[in-house]
Design a protein around this motif. Structure first.
Motif, PDB file in Angstrom:
ATOM      1  N   GLY A  36       0.816  -1.203   0.000  1.00 34.57           N
ATOM      2  CA  GLY A  36       0.000   0.000   0.000  1.00 34.57           C
ATOM      3  C   GLY A  36       0.850   1.254   0.000  1.00 34.57           C
ATOM      4  O   GLY A  36       2.093   1.201   0.036  1.00 34.57           O
ATOM      5  N   ALA A  37       0.202   2.399  -0.024  1.00 31.72           N
ATOM      6  CA  ALA A  37       0.902   3.676  -0.048  1.00 31.72           C
ATOM      7  C   ALA A  37       1.746   3.860   1.210  1.00 31.72           C
ATOM      8  O   ALA A  37       2.785   4.531   1.175  1.00 31.72           O
ATOM      9  CB  ALA A  37      -0.093   4.814  -0.194  1.00 31.72           C
ATOM     10  N   ASP A  38       1.319   3.281   2.333  1.00 33.97           N
ATOM     11  CA  ASP A  38       2.084   3.426   3.563  1.00 33.97           C
ATOM     12  C   ASP A  38       3.437   2.741   3.466  1.00 33.97           C
ATOM     13  O   ASP A  38       4.445   3.237   3.985  1.00 33.97           O
ATOM     14  CB  ASP A  38       1.291   2.872   4.750  1.00 33.97           C
ATOM     15  N   THR A  39       3.486   1.585   2.791  1.00 30.47           N
ATOM     16  CA  THR A  39       4.757   0.882   2.601  1.00 30.47           C
ATOM     17  C   THR A  39       5.680   1.682   1.698  1.00 30.47           C
ATOM     18  O   THR A  39       6.891   1.781   1.947  1.00 30.47           O
ATOM     19  CB  THR A  39       4.522  -0.511   2.000  1.00 30.47           C
ATOM     20  N   VAL A  40       5.123   2.262   0.637  1.00 33.53           N
ATOM     21  CA  VAL A  40       5.921   3.093  -0.267  1.00 33.53           C
ATOM     22  C   VAL A  40       6.488   4.288   0.495  1.00 33.53           C
ATOM     23  O   VAL A  40       7.660   4.646   0.343  1.00 33.53           O
ATOM     24  CB  VAL A  40       5.082   3.564  -1.468  1.00 33.53           C
ATOM     25  N   ALA A  41       5.662   4.912   1.348  1.00 32.05           N
ATOM     26  CA  ALA A  41       6.121   6.046   2.142  1.00 32.05           C
ATOM     27  C   ALA A  41       7.239   5.631   3.097  1.00 32.05           C
ATOM     28  O   ALA A  41       8.214   6.365   3.302  1.00 32.05           O
ATOM     29  CB  ALA A  41       4.954   6.642   2.923  1.00 32.05           C
ATOM     30  N   PRO A  95       0.305   2.035  -6.044  1.00 31.67           N
ATOM     31  CA  PRO A  95       0.504   2.717  -4.761  1.00 31.67           C
ATOM     32  C   PRO A  95       1.476   3.897  -4.822  1.00 31.67           C
ATOM     33  O   PRO A  95       1.606   4.639  -3.847  1.00 31.67           O
ATOM     34  CB  PRO A  95       1.061   1.608  -3.859  1.00 31.67           C
ATOM     35  N   VAL A  96       2.179   4.041  -5.966  1.00 35.17           N
ATOM     36  CA  VAL A  96       3.148   5.135  -6.104  1.00 35.17           C
ATOM     37  C   VAL A  96       2.462   6.293  -6.820  1.00 35.17           C
ATOM     38  O   VAL A  96       2.276   6.262  -8.041  1.00 35.17           O
ATOM     39  CB  VAL A  96       4.408   4.689  -6.873  1.00 35.17           C
ATOM     40  N   ARG A  97       2.081   7.290  -6.073  1.00 33.65           N
ATOM     41  CA  ARG A  97       1.334   8.407  -6.634  1.00 33.65           C
ATOM     42  C   ARG A  97       2.180   9.224  -7.602  1.00 33.65           C
ATOM     43  O   ARG A  97       3.360   9.447  -7.390  1.00 33.65           O
ATOM     44  CB  ARG A  97       0.843   9.323  -5.511  1.00 33.65           C
ATOM     45  N   ARG A  98       1.553   9.656  -8.668  1.00 35.03           N
ATOM     46  CA  ARG A  98       2.226  10.464  -9.681  1.00 35.03           C
ATOM     47  C   ARG A  98       1.881  11.942  -9.468  1.00 35.03           C
ATOM     48  O   ARG A  98       0.729  12.300  -9.206  1.00 35.03           O
ATOM     49  CB  ARG A  98       1.771  10.025 -11.076  1.00 35.03           C
ATOM     50  N   GLY A  99       2.886  12.819  -9.582  1.00 34.16           N
ATOM     51  CA  GLY A  99       2.646  14.249  -9.491  1.00 34.16           C
ATOM     52  C   GLY A  99       1.947  14.753 -10.742  1.00 34.16           C
ATOM     53  O   GLY A  99       1.883  14.055 -11.761  1.00 34.16           O
ATOM     54  N   GLN A 100       1.410  15.957 -10.681  1.00 32.25           N
ATOM     55  CA  GLN A 100       0.661  16.506 -11.808  1.00 32.25           C
ATOM     56  C   GLN A 100       0.874  18.016 -11.884  1.00 32.25           C
ATOM     57  O   GLN A 100       0.790  18.713 -10.875  1.00 32.25           O
ATOM     58  CB  GLN A 100      -0.837  16.201 -11.626  1.00 32.25           C
ATOM     59  N   THR A 101       1.191  18.503 -13.089  1.00 29.33           N
ATOM     60  CA  THR A 101       1.384  19.932 -13.278  1.00 29.33           C
ATOM     61  C   THR A 101       0.039  20.620 -13.470  1.00 29.33           C
ATOM     62  O   THR A 101      -1.000  19.968 -13.585  1.00 29.33           O
ATOM     63  CB  THR A 101       2.269  20.202 -14.508  1.00 29.33           C
ATOM     64  N   SER A 102       0.083  21.939 -13.527  1.00 25.96           N
ATOM     65  CA  SER A 102      -1.150  22.718 -13.678  1.00 25.96           C
ATOM     66  C   SER A 102      -1.464  23.040 -15.132  1.00 25.96           C
ATOM     67  O   SER A 102      -2.271  23.921 -15.415  1.00 25.96           O
ATOM     68  CB  SER A 102      -1.029  24.026 -12.880  1.00 25.96           C
ATOM     69  N   ARG A 103      -0.807  22.372 -16.057  1.00 24.45           N
ATOM     70  CA  ARG A 103      -1.058  22.619 -17.480  1.00 24.45           C
ATOM     71  C   ARG A 103      -2.453  22.147 -17.888  1.00 24.45           C
ATOM     72  O   ARG A 103      -3.023  21.263 -17.261  1.00 24.45           O
ATOM     73  CB  ARG A 103      -0.002  21.908 -18.328  1.00 24.45           C
ATOM     74  N   ARG A 104      -2.951  22.765 -18.929  1.00 27.22           N
ATOM     75  CA  ARG A 104      -4.261  22.398 -19.503  1.00 27.22           C
ATOM     76  C   ARG A 104      -5.396  22.490 -18.467  1.00 27.22           C
ATOM     77  O   ARG A 104      -6.349  21.700 -18.493  1.00 27.22           O
ATOM     78  CB  ARG A 104      -4.204  20.997 -20.116  1.00 27.22           C
TER      79      ARG A 104
END
Length: 241
Positions: A36-41, A95-104
């Motif tokens: 899960g995300a907690d393990t990745v963190a 579980p590895v969240r991807r960042g996102q820019t403010s484009r479009r």
């Protein structure tokens, strides 16, 4: 990854990144399929807390934690690993969240680790003088490599794979072939007067030792494979080396 044209170094780096993550999961007794995300963190926290070796280039960096670029690269590799598991139906979500820019018009979203872009390290005047003094004592081939690397900001792989046909001395240009660059994109770089003089002198030296130099048969800057630092066969070093 090899089937889609990734460079061998990229494949090796991604493999080591996934191996590092799987090793962390194994130590904690966690099944990667159920991670899960907690393990990745927790894994990220472990990377940021590991002992770190000091370097001459960056003696003031913290003593713990992998470099930000290393952590970013490992996250990309592990995210790709989990995307593979999702595509194969072994997991529902990555579980590895991807960042996102403010484009479009999208709302920006911070990735798991903030990207840090430090200013490039630039040698001071004293270090440059030491480099020049050391280079002046090197054979002609090595001095040419130093000046070409400086003039064109060439990477090591680009530099050592240069051939005679890559040069346009009249225009002081070097053609970097796509297969020798990290981005797999060909480009041209300029070189200065000093590199031009060393280039002509080096060709004369090579010609006197090996005869005519033509095409890509011999290579301009061959790297020795027998431990000889001049890149020449044993017993045929230049007299001034």
């Amino acid at each position: 990854m090899a089937n889609i044209g990734r460079a061998p170094n990229t494949i090796d780096a991604y493999g080591r990144a996934v191996e590092d993550h799987l090793r962390f999961c194994a130590v904690d007794g966690i099944d990667p399929v159920l991670t899960g995300a907690d393990t990745v963190a927790a894994w990220i926290g472990d990377m940021l807390d590991r002992p770190r070796r000091r370097t001459v280039k960056a003696p003031l960096r913290p003593e713990t934690g992998l470099a930000n670029a290393t952590v970013q690269q490992r996250l990309v590799a592990v995210r790709s690993f989990y995307e593979y598991l999702v595509e194969d139906g072994l997991r529902e979500r990555n579980p590895v969240r991807r960042g996102q820019t403010s484009r479009r018009g999208r709302s920006p979203r911070q990735g798991l680790v903030r990207r840090i872009e430090p200013a490039p390290w630039i040698p001071n005047e004293d270090i440059w003088q030491r480099i020049l003094i050391a280079s002046a004592e090197e054979p002609l081939r090595n001095r040419l490599m130093v000046t070409l690397a400086y003039d064109g900001a060439l990477r090591r792989e680009e530099l050592v794979q240069l051939d005679v046909e890559d040069f346009e001395p009249a225009h002081r240009l070097v053609h970097l072939r796509a297969e020798t660059t990290k981005s797999q994109r060909a480009r041209e770089v300029a070189f200065g007067v000093t590199s031009t003089r060393l280039f002509v002198a080096y060709l004369d030296e090579r010609r006197s030792l090996f005869g005519r130099i033509d095409g890509r048969s011999s290579g301009l800057l061959p790297i020795a494979t027998t431990g000889d630092r001049w890149g020449l066969p044993p017993g045929r070093r230049p007299s001034n080396a």
